[in-house]
Design a protein around this motif. Structure first.
Motif, PDB file in Angstrom:
ATOM      1  N   GLU A  49      41.381  48.122  48.716  1.00  0.00           N
ATOM      2  CA  GLU A  49      40.146  48.362  47.983  1.00  0.00           C
ATOM      3  C   GLU A  49      39.191  47.202  48.221  1.00  0.00           C
ATOM      4  O   GLU A  49      39.614  46.074  48.457  1.00  0.00           O
ATOM      5  N   HIS A  50      37.914  47.483  48.113  1.00  0.00           N
ATOM      6  CA  HIS A  50      36.906  46.466  48.375  1.00  0.00           C
ATOM      7  C   HIS A  50      36.621  45.633  47.120  1.00  0.00           C
ATOM      8  O   HIS A  50      36.162  46.162  46.108  1.00  0.00           O
ATOM      9  N   TYR A  51      36.920  44.353  47.222  1.00  0.00           N
ATOM     10  CA  TYR A  51      36.486  43.338  46.260  1.00  0.00           C
ATOM     11  C   TYR A  51      35.728  42.324  47.098  1.00  0.00           C
ATOM     12  O   TYR A  51      36.227  41.899  48.140  1.00  0.00           O
ATOM     13  N   PRO A  52      34.549  41.890  46.680  1.00  0.00           N
ATOM     14  CA  PRO A  52      33.785  40.967  47.524  1.00  0.00           C
ATOM     15  C   PRO A  52      34.412  39.583  47.670  1.00  0.00           C
ATOM     16  O   PRO A  52      34.197  38.915  48.674  1.00  0.00           O
ATOM     17  N   ASP A  53      35.213  39.153  46.686  1.00  0.00           N
ATOM     18  CA  ASP A  53      35.793  37.809  46.754  1.00  0.00           C
ATOM     19  C   ASP A  53      36.943  37.686  45.756  1.00  0.00           C
ATOM     20  O   ASP A  53      37.231  38.622  45.003  1.00  0.00           O
ATOM     21  N   ALA A  54      37.587  36.533  45.764  1.00  0.00           N
ATOM     22  CA  ALA A  54      38.742  36.295  44.894  1.00  0.00           C
ATOM     23  C   ALA A  54      38.365  36.340  43.421  1.00  0.00           C
ATOM     24  O   ALA A  54      39.125  36.832  42.590  1.00  0.00           O
ATOM     25  N   ALA A  55      37.173  35.843  43.089  1.00  0.00           N
ATOM     26  CA  ALA A  55      36.753  35.827  41.690  1.00  0.00           C
ATOM     27  C   ALA A  55      36.632  37.238  41.129  1.00  0.00           C
ATOM     28  O   ALA A  55      37.045  37.504  39.997  1.00  0.00           O
ATOM     29  N   SER A  56      36.080  38.156  41.902  1.00  0.00           N
ATOM     30  CA  SER A  56      35.940  39.533  41.420  1.00  0.00           C
ATOM     31  C   SER A  56      37.291  40.199  41.247  1.00  0.00           C
ATOM     32  O   SER A  56      37.504  40.967  40.306  1.00  0.00           O
ATOM     33  N   ALA A  57      38.232  39.906  42.120  1.00  0.00           N
ATOM     34  CA  ALA A  57      39.581  40.466  41.975  1.00  0.00           C
ATOM     35  C   ALA A  57      40.273  39.872  40.751  1.00  0.00           C
ATOM     36  O   ALA A  57      40.971  40.578  40.020  1.00  0.00           O
ATOM     37  N   ALA A  58      40.086  38.597  40.512  1.00  0.00           N
ATOM     38  CA  ALA A  58      40.697  37.957  39.339  1.00  0.00           C
ATOM     39  C   ALA A  58      40.138  38.561  38.052  1.00  0.00           C
ATOM     40  O   ALA A  58      40.895  38.827  37.109  1.00  0.00           O
ATOM     41  N   ARG A  59      38.831  38.773  38.013  1.00  0.00           N
ATOM     42  CA  ARG A  59      38.209  39.371  36.821  1.00  0.00           C
ATOM     43  C   ARG A  59      38.745  40.776  36.544  1.00  0.00           C
ATOM     44  O   ARG A  59      38.829  41.198  35.402  1.00  0.00           O
ATOM     45  N   ALA A  60      39.094  41.505  37.582  1.00  0.00           N
ATOM     46  CA  ALA A  60      39.602  42.868  37.408  1.00  0.00           C
ATOM     47  C   ALA A  60      40.952  42.876  36.699  1.00  0.00           C
ATOM     48  O   ALA A  60      41.312  43.858  36.052  1.00  0.00           O
ATOM     49  N   GLY A  61      41.714  41.791  36.824  1.00  0.00           N
ATOM     50  CA  GLY A  61      42.975  41.651  36.099  1.00  0.00           C
ATOM     51  C   GLY A  61      44.052  42.648  36.477  1.00  0.00           C
ATOM     52  O   GLY A  61      44.854  43.054  35.637  1.00  0.00           O
ATOM     53  N   THR A  62      44.118  43.023  37.747  1.00  0.00           N
ATOM     54  CA  THR A  62      45.105  44.020  38.181  1.00  0.00           C
ATOM     55  C   THR A  62      46.358  43.413  38.805  1.00  0.00           C
ATOM     56  O   THR A  62      47.240  44.142  39.242  1.00  0.00           O
ATOM     57  N   GLY A  63      46.418  42.085  38.898  1.00  0.00           N
ATOM     58  CA  GLY A  63      47.555  41.435  39.552  1.00  0.00           C
ATOM     59  C   GLY A  63      47.447  41.428  41.061  1.00  0.00           C
ATOM     60  O   GLY A  63      48.408  41.082  41.751  1.00  0.00           O
ATOM     61  N   LEU A  64      46.291  41.779  41.589  1.00  0.00           N
ATOM     62  CA  LEU A  64      46.109  41.866  43.033  1.00  0.00           C
ATOM     63  C   LEU A  64      46.288  40.525  43.727  1.00  0.00           C
ATOM     64  O   LEU A  64      46.922  40.450  44.785  1.00  0.00           O
ATOM     65  N   LEU A  65      45.782  39.444  43.144  1.00  0.00           N
ATOM     66  CA  LEU A  65      45.940  38.130  43.775  1.00  0.00           C
ATOM     67  C   LEU A  65      47.411  37.734  43.842  1.00  0.00           C
ATOM     68  O   LEU A  65      47.843  37.140  44.845  1.00  0.00           O
ATOM     69  N   ASP A  66      48.183  38.079  42.810  1.00  0.00           N
ATOM     70  CA  ASP A  66      49.627  37.829  42.855  1.00  0.00           C
ATOM     71  C   ASP A  66      50.273  38.596  44.003  1.00  0.00           C
ATOM     72  O   ASP A  66      51.123  38.069  44.722  1.00  0.00           O
ATOM     73  N   GLU A  67      49.873  39.837  44.154  1.00  0.00           N
ATOM     74  CA  GLU A  67      50.435  40.671  45.219  1.00  0.00           C
ATOM     75  C   GLU A  67      50.071  40.134  46.600  1.00  0.00           C
ATOM     76  O   GLU A  67      50.906  40.113  47.508  1.00  0.00           O
ATOM     77  N   ILE A  68      48.841  39.672  46.756  1.00  0.00           N
ATOM     78  CA  ILE A  68      48.428  39.094  48.036  1.00  0.00           C
ATOM     79  C   ILE A  68      49.261  37.851  48.346  1.00  0.00           C
ATOM     80  O   ILE A  68      49.737  37.673  49.471  1.00  0.00           O
ATOM     81  N   ALA A  69      49.467  36.991  47.354  1.00  0.00           N
ATOM     82  CA  ALA A  69      50.279  35.780  47.568  1.00  0.00           C
ATOM     83  C   ALA A  69      51.721  36.142  47.917  1.00  0.00           C
ATOM     84  O   ALA A  69      52.333  35.516  48.792  1.00  0.00           O
ATOM     85  N   ALA A  70      52.278  37.143  47.256  1.00  0.00           N
ATOM     86  CA  ALA A  70      53.655  37.575  47.545  1.00  0.00           C
ATOM     87  C   ALA A  70      53.761  38.146  48.959  1.00  0.00           C
ATOM     88  O   ALA A  70      54.726  37.861  49.680  1.00  0.00           O
TER      89      ALA A  70
END
Length: 118
Positions: A49-70
Motif C-alpha cells: 500500500e502507498h504511504y508517502p513516508d515512515a511518519a505516515s505509516a507510524a500514524r496509521a498504527g497498523t504495525g507496518l513498520l514492525d513488519e518491514i523491520a521483521a
C-alpha cells in the motif's frame, strides 16, 4: 494513505508494471534489490500500500513498520549478513534524501558501516 498512486514508481513495481529483482514477497510488503546499490547487500523493503513516508505509516498504527523491520531481518539472515550486522534506513522527506515518496526501508550490509552515516 491510499492503496496506490498512479505516478509512484514503487506502486508500479508492486503492480508488476515496472520490473525489479524481487527478493521476498509477503502479504503486505515486497522487497527488491536497489538499482543503485550502496553496499554488497542493498535491498528495499516497501509496503504494498502507498504511504508517502515512515511518519505516515507510524500514524496509521497498523504495525507496518514492525513488519518491514521483521522482513528486513529475515532477508539479512537469508543474505548471510545478520550475524555480522546490517543497517536499516528510512529517509523521511527530501531534506533527508528521500527521492521516491513511497515508504521504503533500505537494508544495507555486507561491508563495514561508518558513523556518522552522511
Amino acid at each position: 494513505m491510499t492503496t496506490s498512486e498512479p505516478d509512484c514508481l514503487f506502486c508500479k513495481i508492486v503492480a508488476g508494471g515496472v520490473p525489479a529483482e524481487i527478493v521476498r514477497e509477503g502479504e503486505r510488503v515486497l522487497a527488491f534489490r536497489d538499482i543503485n546499490p550502496q553496499a554488497p547487500t542493498h535491498v528495499l523493503v516497501i509496503p504494498r500500500e502507498h504511504y508517502p513516508d515512515a511518519a505516515s505509516a507510524a500514524r496509521a498504527g497498523t504495525g507496518l513498520l514492525d513488519e518491514i523491520a521483521a522482513e528486513a531481518h529475515a532477508i539479512a539472515e537469508a543474505e548471510d549478513i545478520a550475524s555480522t550486522g546490517y543497517r536499516l534506513v528510512f529517509n523521511t522527506g527530501s531534506g533527508a534524501g528521500q527521492t521516491v515518496f513511497h515508504l521504503h526501508c533500505h537494508l544495507l550490509g555486507g561491508r563495514g558501516m561508518e558513523w556518522p552515516p552522511g
